[in-house]
Design a protein around this motif. Structure first.
Motif, PDB file in Angstrom:
ATOM      1  N   ARG A  90       0.728  -1.088   0.141  1.00  7.80           N
ATOM      2  CA  ARG A  90       0.229  -0.065  -0.019  1.00  7.80           C
ATOM      3  C   ARG A  90       0.885   1.380  -0.068  1.00  7.80           C
ATOM      4  NH1 ARG A  90      -5.490  -0.769   3.522  1.00  7.80           N
ATOM      5  NH2 ARG A  90      -5.783  -2.966   3.132  1.00  7.80           N
ATOM      6  N   VAL A  91       0.226   2.510  -0.386  1.00  3.93           N
ATOM      7  CA  VAL A  91       1.048   3.769  -0.565  1.00  3.93           C
ATOM      8  C   VAL A  91       0.179   4.686   0.500  1.00  3.93           C
ATOM      9  CG1 VAL A  91       1.778   3.402  -2.829  1.00  3.93           C
ATOM     10  CG2 VAL A  91      -0.158   4.366  -2.272  1.00  3.93           C
ATOM     11  N   GLY A  92      -0.705   4.435   1.106  1.00  8.55           N
ATOM     12  CA  GLY A  92      -1.504   5.241   1.890  1.00  8.55           C
ATOM     13  C   GLY A  92      -2.022   4.562   3.216  1.00  8.55           C
ATOM     14  N   ALA A  93      -2.058   5.447   4.071  1.00  4.81           N
ATOM     15  CA  ALA A  93      -2.238   4.992   5.646  1.00  4.81           C
ATOM     16  C   ALA A  93      -3.381   4.135   5.693  1.00  4.81           C
ATOM     17  CB  ALA A  93      -2.671   6.349   6.416  1.00  4.81           C
ATOM     18  N   PHE A  94      -3.389   3.089   6.629  1.00  5.49           N
ATOM     19  CA  PHE A  94      -4.589   2.043   6.576  1.00  5.49           C
ATOM     20  C   PHE A  94      -4.759   1.929   8.115  1.00  5.49           C
ATOM     21  CE2 PHE A  94      -0.518  -0.054   6.180  1.00  5.49           C
ATOM     22  CZ  PHE A  94      -0.551  -1.033   7.127  1.00  5.49           C
ATOM     23  N   VAL A 127       1.501   4.010   8.535  1.00  7.97           N
ATOM     24  CA  VAL A 127       1.584   4.769   7.370  1.00  7.97           C
ATOM     25  C   VAL A 127       2.917   4.303   6.569  1.00  7.97           C
ATOM     26  CG1 VAL A 127       2.189   7.004   6.280  1.00  7.97           C
ATOM     27  CG2 VAL A 127       0.680   6.854   8.308  1.00  7.97           C
ATOM     28  N   PRO A 128       2.877   3.517   5.334  1.00 10.74           N
ATOM     29  CA  PRO A 128       3.896   3.150   4.498  1.00 10.74           C
ATOM     30  C   PRO A 128       4.400   4.348   4.252  1.00 10.74           C
ATOM     31  CG  PRO A 128       1.611   2.120   3.929  1.00 10.74           C
ATOM     32  CD  PRO A 128       1.386   3.318   4.707  1.00 10.74           C
ATOM     33  N   LEU A 129       5.876   4.376   4.058  1.00  9.23           N
ATOM     34  CA  LEU A 129       6.683   5.564   3.442  1.00  9.23           C
ATOM     35  C   LEU A 129       7.717   4.974   2.461  1.00  9.23           C
ATOM     36  CD1 LEU A 129       6.976   6.862   6.968  1.00  9.23           C
ATOM     37  CD2 LEU A 129       5.706   7.957   5.065  1.00  9.23           C
ATOM     38  N   HIS A 130       7.176   4.632   1.392  1.00 10.32           N
ATOM     39  CA  HIS A 130       8.011   4.155   0.284  1.00 10.32           C
ATOM     40  C   HIS A 130       8.992   5.214  -0.424  1.00 10.32           C
ATOM     41  CE1 HIS A 130       5.662   0.583   0.174  1.00 10.32           C
ATOM     42  NE2 HIS A 130       4.632   1.198   0.156  1.00 10.32           N
TER      43      HIS A 130
END
Length: 282
Positions: free
Chosen positions: A126-130, A163-166
């Motif tokens: 994922r790229v957004g908060a979940f 929060v994923p931080l790519h």
């Protein structure tokens, strides 16, 4: 009341391209007007204070104070590489930063939950908060993975978001926020926390680049042995029996390695030792 919010927006807008859309979502979220203004002011204060911070630990303290506005006493941040299965950092990355309860961290590593953590698995995709609750309900989440959330709740971490931080080359970091109540996170809250996570991640990266790799603490063989067993949940008495030394000697080595790793507890020292690559959890 609007000026702090505008200043906060302008700071963030210069750091990450996706923020303007999220700020628009904040404006349309169904918070009471007074609450929106209060959160905006606090967010502006967080950014203003964080701008002058020169150490990651101080930045973490600033973030911890800000997220208390959202009933989140616990936060965790760490970097991972594309193929990591264990939660250990690349040496150029900052050490893991957490204020989770020590007893939960001890249980987490003792049970090997670092190998099956559903937050890590979900963050890779994922790229957004979940919300953690969304992952729990997902049909692809296994019963073993749900047990990680269930046990975390028994230690007080009842609701959370991550929060994923790519970043480039497949590397990424994860910022998590947890609260003790069963109250779910509103959409507006997710956005504010995601903005704070973005800023924190960028600031930490800037500080890491300024300071360089830094020196990895050198532990003696016996110190490495002691912290390796401590990371597996063994008591000083048990470690002494395994290594054939006295409990007092074990405590002596642990006291020394805690000083070298600048950690206040053996749990925190164990996490840092893993992060620095000094020990590995098999």
């Amino acid at each position: 009341m609007e000026r702090p919010r505008i200043n906060a927006i302008s700071r963030i807008r210069g750091l990450t391209p996706s923020v303007s859309d999220q700020l628009s979502l904040i404006a349309s979220t169904h918070f009471p007007k007074a609450a929106k203004e209060a959160f905006a002011v606090e967010f502006g204060r967080f950014l203003a204070h964080a701008d002058g911070v020169a150490q990651t630990e101080q930045l973490f303290e600033q973030l911890a104070a800000f997220v208390l506005n959202f009933d989140c006493p616990w936060i965790a941040y760490r970097s991972l590489t594309p193929d990591q299965t264990l939660l250990k950092s690349v040496r150029r990355d900052p050490a893991v930063l957490r204020n989770y309860p020590d007893e939960w961290l001890k249980r987490y590593f003792k049970m090997g939950y670092d190998r099956i953590d559903p937050i890590v698995k979900t963050s890779r995709k994922r790229v957004g908060a979940f919300r953690w609750s969304d992952v729990y309900k997902d049909v692809s989440t296994t019963e073993d993975e749900r047990r990680v959330f269930d046990e975390a709740a028994t230690f007080g971490l009842r609701r959370g978001i991550s929060v994923p931080l790519h970043g480039p080359h497949g590397g990424f970091a994860i910022m998590s926020f947890a609260r003790p109540s069963d109250r779910e996170f509103r959409s507006g809250t997710l956005i504010y926390l995601q903005l704070a996570a973005f800023y924190f991640h960028l600031k930490v990266s800037q500080l890491a680049n300024l300071s360089g790799i830094g020196d990895i603490p050198k532990l003696s063989l016996r110190e490495r042995e002691c912290i390796s067993w401590a990371a597996r949940g063994k008591s000083s008495w048990e470690i002494g029996k395994i290594l054939g030394i006295s409990t007092n000697t074990v405590n002596f080595h642990i006291k020394n390695l805690k000083a070298k790793l600048r950690s206040s507890s053996r749990t925190a020292a164990a996490i840092k030792a893993v992060d620095f690559g000094i020990i590995e959890l098999q």
